[in-house]
Design a protein around this motif. Structure first.
Motif, short mmCIF file in Angstrom:
data_model
loop_
_atom_site.label_atom_id
_atom_site.label_comp_id
_atom_site.label_asym_id
_atom_site.label_seq_id
_atom_site.Cartn_x
_atom_site.Cartn_y
_atom_site.Cartn_z
N CYS A 37 0.80 -1.23 0.00
CA CYS A 37 0.00 0.00 0.00
C CYS A 37 0.83 1.28 0.00
CB CYS A 37 -0.98 0.00 1.17
SG CYS A 37 -0.22 0.07 2.81
N ARG A 38 2.13 1.19 0.33
CA ARG A 38 3.02 2.35 0.31
C ARG A 38 2.35 3.58 0.90
NH1 ARG A 38 8.34 2.09 -2.66
NH2 ARG A 38 8.43 -0.10 -3.21
N PRO A 39 2.03 3.57 2.17
CA PRO A 39 1.20 4.64 2.75
C PRO A 39 1.94 5.96 2.89
CG PRO A 39 2.05 3.23 4.48
CD PRO A 39 2.47 2.59 3.17
N ARG A 40 1.19 7.06 2.82
CA ARG A 40 1.75 8.37 3.15
C ARG A 40 1.77 8.57 4.66
NH1 ARG A 40 -1.78 12.56 -0.06
NH2 ARG A 40 -0.56 14.01 1.24
N GLN A 41 0.84 7.90 5.35
CA GLN A 41 0.79 7.95 6.82
C GLN A 41 0.68 6.52 7.33
OE1 GLN A 41 -1.37 12.15 7.93
NE2 GLN A 41 -2.75 10.42 7.63
N LEU A 42 1.47 6.22 8.36
CA LEU A 42 1.42 4.92 9.03
C LEU A 42 1.29 5.16 10.52
CD1 LEU A 42 1.77 1.83 9.34
CD2 LEU A 42 4.25 2.19 9.23
N THR A 97 6.91 8.20 3.96
CA THR A 97 5.83 7.95 4.92
C THR A 97 6.12 8.62 6.26
OG1 THR A 97 5.39 5.79 3.90
CG2 THR A 97 4.51 6.16 6.11
N ASP A 98 5.11 9.30 6.78
CA ASP A 98 5.18 9.81 8.15
C ASP A 98 4.63 8.73 9.08
OD1 ASP A 98 6.15 12.45 7.54
OD2 ASP A 98 4.16 12.88 6.73
N VAL A 99 5.37 8.39 10.11
CA VAL A 99 5.00 7.30 11.02
C VAL A 99 4.67 7.86 12.40
CG1 VAL A 99 5.78 5.16 12.13
CG2 VAL A 99 6.49 5.69 9.76
N TRP A 100 3.53 7.42 12.93
CA TRP A 100 3.17 7.72 14.31
C TRP A 100 3.26 6.43 15.11
CZ3 TRP A 100 1.37 10.30 10.21
CH2 TRP A 100 1.23 11.70 10.29
N GLU A 101 4.10 6.42 16.12
CA GLU A 101 4.20 5.28 17.01
C GLU A 101 3.38 5.58 18.26
OE1 GLU A 101 7.83 3.46 17.92
OE2 GLU A 101 8.20 2.86 15.84
N PRO A 120 19.92 5.27 11.68
CA PRO A 120 19.18 6.17 10.79
C PRO A 120 17.72 5.77 10.65
CG PRO A 120 20.55 4.68 9.51
CD PRO A 120 20.91 4.46 10.95
N VAL A 121 16.87 6.76 10.48
CA VAL A 121 15.45 6.53 10.28
C VAL A 121 15.19 6.36 8.79
CG1 VAL A 121 13.15 7.50 10.54
CG2 VAL A 121 14.86 7.86 12.32
N ALA A 122 14.51 5.28 8.42
CA ALA A 122 14.18 5.03 7.02
C ALA A 122 12.94 5.78 6.60
CB ALA A 122 13.98 3.52 6.79
N ALA A 123 12.00 6.01 7.53
CA ALA A 123 10.76 6.73 7.23
C ALA A 123 11.04 8.22 7.09
CB ALA A 123 9.74 6.49 8.33
N ARG A 124 10.06 8.93 6.51
CA ARG A 124 10.21 10.38 6.38
C ARG A 124 10.25 11.04 7.74
NH1 ARG A 124 6.26 13.14 2.25
NH2 ARG A 124 4.68 12.25 3.68
N SER A 125 9.43 10.56 8.66
CA SER A 125 9.44 11.10 10.01
C SER A 125 8.86 10.06 10.96
CB SER A 125 8.61 12.39 10.10
OG SER A 125 7.23 12.12 9.93
N VAL A 126 9.22 10.17 12.23
CA VAL A 126 8.66 9.33 13.29
C VAL A 126 8.18 10.25 14.41
CG1 VAL A 126 9.06 7.46 14.92
CG2 VAL A 126 10.28 7.48 12.75
N ARG A 127 6.92 10.07 14.80
CA ARG A 127 6.34 10.90 15.84
C ARG A 127 5.84 9.99 16.96
NH1 ARG A 127 3.07 15.24 11.93
NH2 ARG A 127 4.60 15.12 10.23
N PHE A 128 6.44 10.12 18.12
CA PHE A 128 6.04 9.31 19.27
C PHE A 128 4.79 9.93 19.89
CE2 PHE A 128 10.56 8.44 18.76
CZ PHE A 128 10.56 7.05 18.80
N THR A 129 3.76 9.11 20.03
CA THR A 129 2.47 9.59 20.50
C THR A 129 2.03 8.77 21.71
OG1 THR A 129 1.94 10.10 18.19
CG2 THR A 129 0.11 10.16 19.77
#
Length: 308
Positions: A90-95, A115-119, A155-164
């Motif tokens: 699916c190659r998401p823009r948001q995960l 992809t921007d990732v929210w953990e 290194p981060v492979a995703a565009r961004s990681v946001r801890f939530t």
């Protein structure tokens, strides 16, 4: 998750150990997680090294840890492959990763480069993970000739990681994601791995309602859950009685039959397109047709959100 909310999840550590133990030695070409070992501390790596070497240690406590990691590795391979392939498709823009634990996808999947990732996880577990990431970034190569080399970054492979930080038993998931910048108008890949059994049925429904309210057309949900199994229940009970620290304080609270899970997802506007048990997935990877109970009771379902 109420009781375990006061401390970081030990199950997350076991899952990370299982992935580290299987990396490069099982389902080569389909499964790989070289990042997992870097999130483990020295004492947590010992049973991983034993499993990779295939040498069971002496003594009950060490042997128990060895068997737990070995069993977890068998489960992690088909589960991880199924989830990774769904995300690649699916190659998401948001995960959004619900109950992220020590998940490594944002650091190891190049397909998430855009992809921007929210953990999303309990604050205590996220604090533990961020500490481990900092420790991994400060690690230096081992050996006398390498001790002076600079630390190796993670290194981060995703565009961004946001801890939530979210406690699923009391917090508003939608409000937390809103505050963390998640855009409900953009298609999202929702990954819910390993967390469903530790929530009550009401907490599962509440979480689904919250994510469904933020699910744009074209979104996908990948959910890993457990079906009822008398043998699995007895096995977990015996493990807890034996004092295995990974699970003794983290009991399962809800198990779902495939039909019930499909009905629940449909109720929230999600249509199941695949739902496979881990034993079938293992067999597809070239593993044995029969395996441990945890493979038969664990499942990975993929569901699509509303059409555009």
């Amino acid at each position: 998750m109420n009781e375990i909310g006061r401390a970081a999840s030990r199950t997350a550590v076991l899952v990370c150990q299982g992935r580290a133990a299987a990396d490069g030695s099982v389902a080569v070409g389909r499964f790989s997680d070289p990042v997992a070992v870097r999130l483990l501390r020295a004492e947590e790596r010992t049973p991983v090294d034993d499993v990779r070497a295939g040498v069971p240690p002496q003594g009950w406590p060490a042997r128990s840890r060895y068997e737990s990691v070995r069993a977890c590795a068998e489960v992690m391979v088909p589960r991880t492959v199924a989830i990774d392939e769904a995300l690649r498709a699916c190659r998401p823009r948001q995960l959004v990763i619900l109950g992220a634990g020590l998940d490594t996808r944002a650091w190891r999947l190049p397909e998430l480069a855009q992809t921007d990732v929210w953990e999303v996880d309990h604050p205590a577990s996220q604090q533990d993970k961020r500490a481990r990431l900092a420790e991994a970034a400060s690690q230096r190569p081992q050996g006398p000739e390498e001790s002076e080399r600079p630390a190796v970054e993670l290194p981060v492979a995703a565009r961004s990681v946001r801890f939530t930080p979210v406690d699923f038993s009391v917090d508003d998931l939608g409000a937390a994601l809103e505050g963390a910048g998640h855009d409900p108008s953009v298609p999202t890949a929702w990954l819910w791995e390993g967390a469903v059994p530790y929530l009550t049925r009401d907490e599962v429904r509440a979480t689904l309602a919250a994510l469904a309210a933020r699910t744009a057309p074209g979104s996908v949900l990948v959910v890993n859950y457990q079906t009822p199994s008398a043998r699995a229940a007895v096995g977990r009970l015996l493990t807890r009685v034996a004092g295995n620290a990974s699970t003794s304080g983290e009991p399962w609270r809800s198990l779902w039959k495939p039909q019930a899970m499909a009905a629940l997802l449909t109720e929230h506007g999600l249509r199941v397109v695949s739902d496979n048990d881990l034993q079938s997935l293992t067999h597809a990877l070239g593993g044995p047709a029969r395996g441990r109970t945890s493979l038969r009771s664990g499942r990975v379902a993929v569901a699509e959100g509303p059409k555009a």
